[in-house]
Design an enzyme around this catalytic site. Sequence first.
Site, PDB file in Angstrom:
ATOM      1  N   LYS A 144       9.707  45.513  56.111  1.00 43.52           N
ATOM      2  CA  LYS A 144      10.285  45.987  57.519  1.00 43.52           C
ATOM      3  C   LYS A 144      11.000  47.138  57.494  1.00 43.52           C
ATOM      4  O   LYS A 144      11.211  48.049  56.472  1.00 43.52           O
ATOM      5  CB  LYS A 144      11.431  44.925  57.839  1.00 43.52           C
TER       6      LYS A 144
ATOM      7  N   PRO B 112       7.178  49.445  47.808  1.00 46.02           N
ATOM      8  CA  PRO B 112       7.680  50.001  46.657  1.00 46.02           C
ATOM      9  C   PRO B 112       9.160  49.628  46.431  1.00 46.02           C
ATOM     10  O   PRO B 112       9.725  49.026  47.569  1.00 46.02           O
ATOM     11  CB  PRO B 112       7.866  51.593  46.903  1.00 46.02           C
TER      12      PRO B 112
ATOM     13  N   ALA C 291      13.526  50.645  48.227  1.00 41.50           N
ATOM     14  CA  ALA C 291      12.940  51.630  49.370  1.00 41.50           C
ATOM     15  C   ALA C 291      13.399  51.447  50.814  1.00 41.50           C
ATOM     16  O   ALA C 291      13.328  52.137  51.636  1.00 41.50           O
ATOM     17  CB  ALA C 291      11.239  51.135  49.529  1.00 41.50           C
ATOM     18  N   GLY C 292      14.277  50.138  50.923  1.00 46.29           N
ATOM     19  CA  GLY C 292      15.077  49.757  52.258  1.00 46.29           C
ATOM     20  C   GLY C 292      13.889  49.463  53.068  1.00 46.29           C
ATOM     21  O   GLY C 292      14.055  49.019  54.261  1.00 46.29           O
ATOM     22  N   LEU C 293      12.804  48.800  52.545  1.00 45.13           N
ATOM     23  CA  LEU C 293      11.873  47.871  53.101  1.00 45.13           C
ATOM     24  C   LEU C 293      11.962  46.487  52.797  1.00 45.13           C
ATOM     25  O   LEU C 293      10.818  45.856  53.353  1.00 45.13           O
ATOM     26  CB  LEU C 293      10.308  48.742  52.750  1.00 45.13           C
ATOM     27  N   ALA C 294      12.686  45.845  52.273  1.00 42.94           N
ATOM     28  CA  ALA C 294      12.793  44.587  51.977  1.00 42.94           C
ATOM     29  C   ALA C 294      11.809  43.892  51.360  1.00 42.94           C
ATOM     30  O   ALA C 294      11.380  42.891  51.537  1.00 42.94           O
ATOM     31  CB  ALA C 294      13.120  43.825  53.317  1.00 42.94           C
ATOM     32  N   GLY C 295      10.983  44.619  50.272  1.00 37.51           N
ATOM     33  CA  GLY C 295      10.020  43.792  49.586  1.00 37.51           C
ATOM     34  C   GLY C 295      10.281  42.955  48.879  1.00 37.51           C
ATOM     35  O   GLY C 295       9.703  41.916  48.972  1.00 37.51           O
TER      36      GLY C 295
ATOM     37  N   SER D  33      12.832  40.897  49.181  1.00 41.14           N
ATOM     38  CA  SER D  33      13.348  39.864  50.294  1.00 41.14           C
ATOM     39  C   SER D  33      12.275  39.212  50.901  1.00 41.14           C
ATOM     40  O   SER D  33      12.233  37.891  51.029  1.00 41.14           O
ATOM     41  CB  SER D  33      14.354  40.327  51.159  1.00 41.14           C
ATOM     42  N   SER D  34      11.095  39.991  51.240  1.00 40.01           N
ATOM     43  CA  SER D  34       9.972  39.366  52.006  1.00 40.01           C
ATOM     44  C   SER D  34       9.357  38.464  50.744  1.00 40.01           C
ATOM     45  O   SER D  34       8.841  37.469  51.308  1.00 40.01           O
ATOM     46  CB  SER D  34       9.369  40.640  52.579  1.00 40.01           C
TER      47      SER D  34
ATOM     48  N   ASP E 257      18.665  40.342  53.468  1.00 43.18           N
ATOM     49  CA  ASP E 257      17.482  40.582  54.492  1.00 43.18           C
ATOM     50  C   ASP E 257      16.443  39.057  54.637  1.00 43.18           C
ATOM     51  O   ASP E 257      15.619  39.396  55.181  1.00 43.18           O
ATOM     52  CB  ASP E 257      16.764  41.623  54.150  1.00 43.18           C
TER      53      ASP E 257
END
Length: 277
Positions: A8, A89, A92-96, A98-99, A131
């Site tokens: 995200k 990555p 990264a602030g992309l919620a890897g 959490s996803s 997240d």
Amino acid sequence: MKEKAYGKINLSLNVINRRIDGYHNIDSIMLPVDLYDEIELEIADSDSYECNIDLPYDQHNIIYKCLGLMRREFDLKNHYSIKVTKNIPLSAGLAGGSSDGAAVLRMINELEKLGLSYSQLACFGKKIGADIPFCIYQQAARVRGIGEIVEPFHLPIGYELLLIKPQLGVDTASAYQMLDLNKCQHPNIEEIKKSLLSRQPLKKILGNSLQYSAFLLNPEVENIICEVNKLGYANVLMSGSGSTVFVLGYDGENLDELKKIMQKKYAFVYKTTILTM
């Protein structure tokens, strides 16, 4: 069973205040992106875990924690084989992470025929990470509270997106600890949502409160944003607590040339799209 665990971006993020319990209340627009980890989970004779990167399977691993939570809550007796292919990555602030955890919650719900709704799964997920509730839905949403209030909405059109991450990440806990609420950005999330849905210009209203901390913790984040702005791109922001910067290809803006330039300088550069599912 296999699932795609989509990352995200925070199209904008307003950190409102610090709570008595130490957490922060936020108001954010989160959007799923077509960059995903792949999670395979099956009932097996014994527990096993495999990942394409060196990511320990212990109490610090979100998948480990999510699986443990479901076992305790529902007295699950089965063993599971888990295979993770990471593409998002780390830090990264992309919620890897959490996803990935959200995908495991969804799959356990289906494999064990628990019959839980997404809302119920999100309630379990918030016990592990802020997240995870959003990642359960994998849909455009306004997210409030500490992340547990998720209000999905339909995004009428997807957009091209360029993700740029420097070598070093930003530690989320440190970003919140260093945050000065009197000095950071406080974007108007209601205005941004309305502009997004009506396809009005966004360039003067996007903002992320945590950029204040990220610039101090990792100056490369600020360098990337300044470089991209100088090249004429307006819709540029850091996602979450960083360190990934995104460039939104608004109104058909072409990101291919920018991708070529950034690939020569930064560790992770990935062109993708906002998902409208």
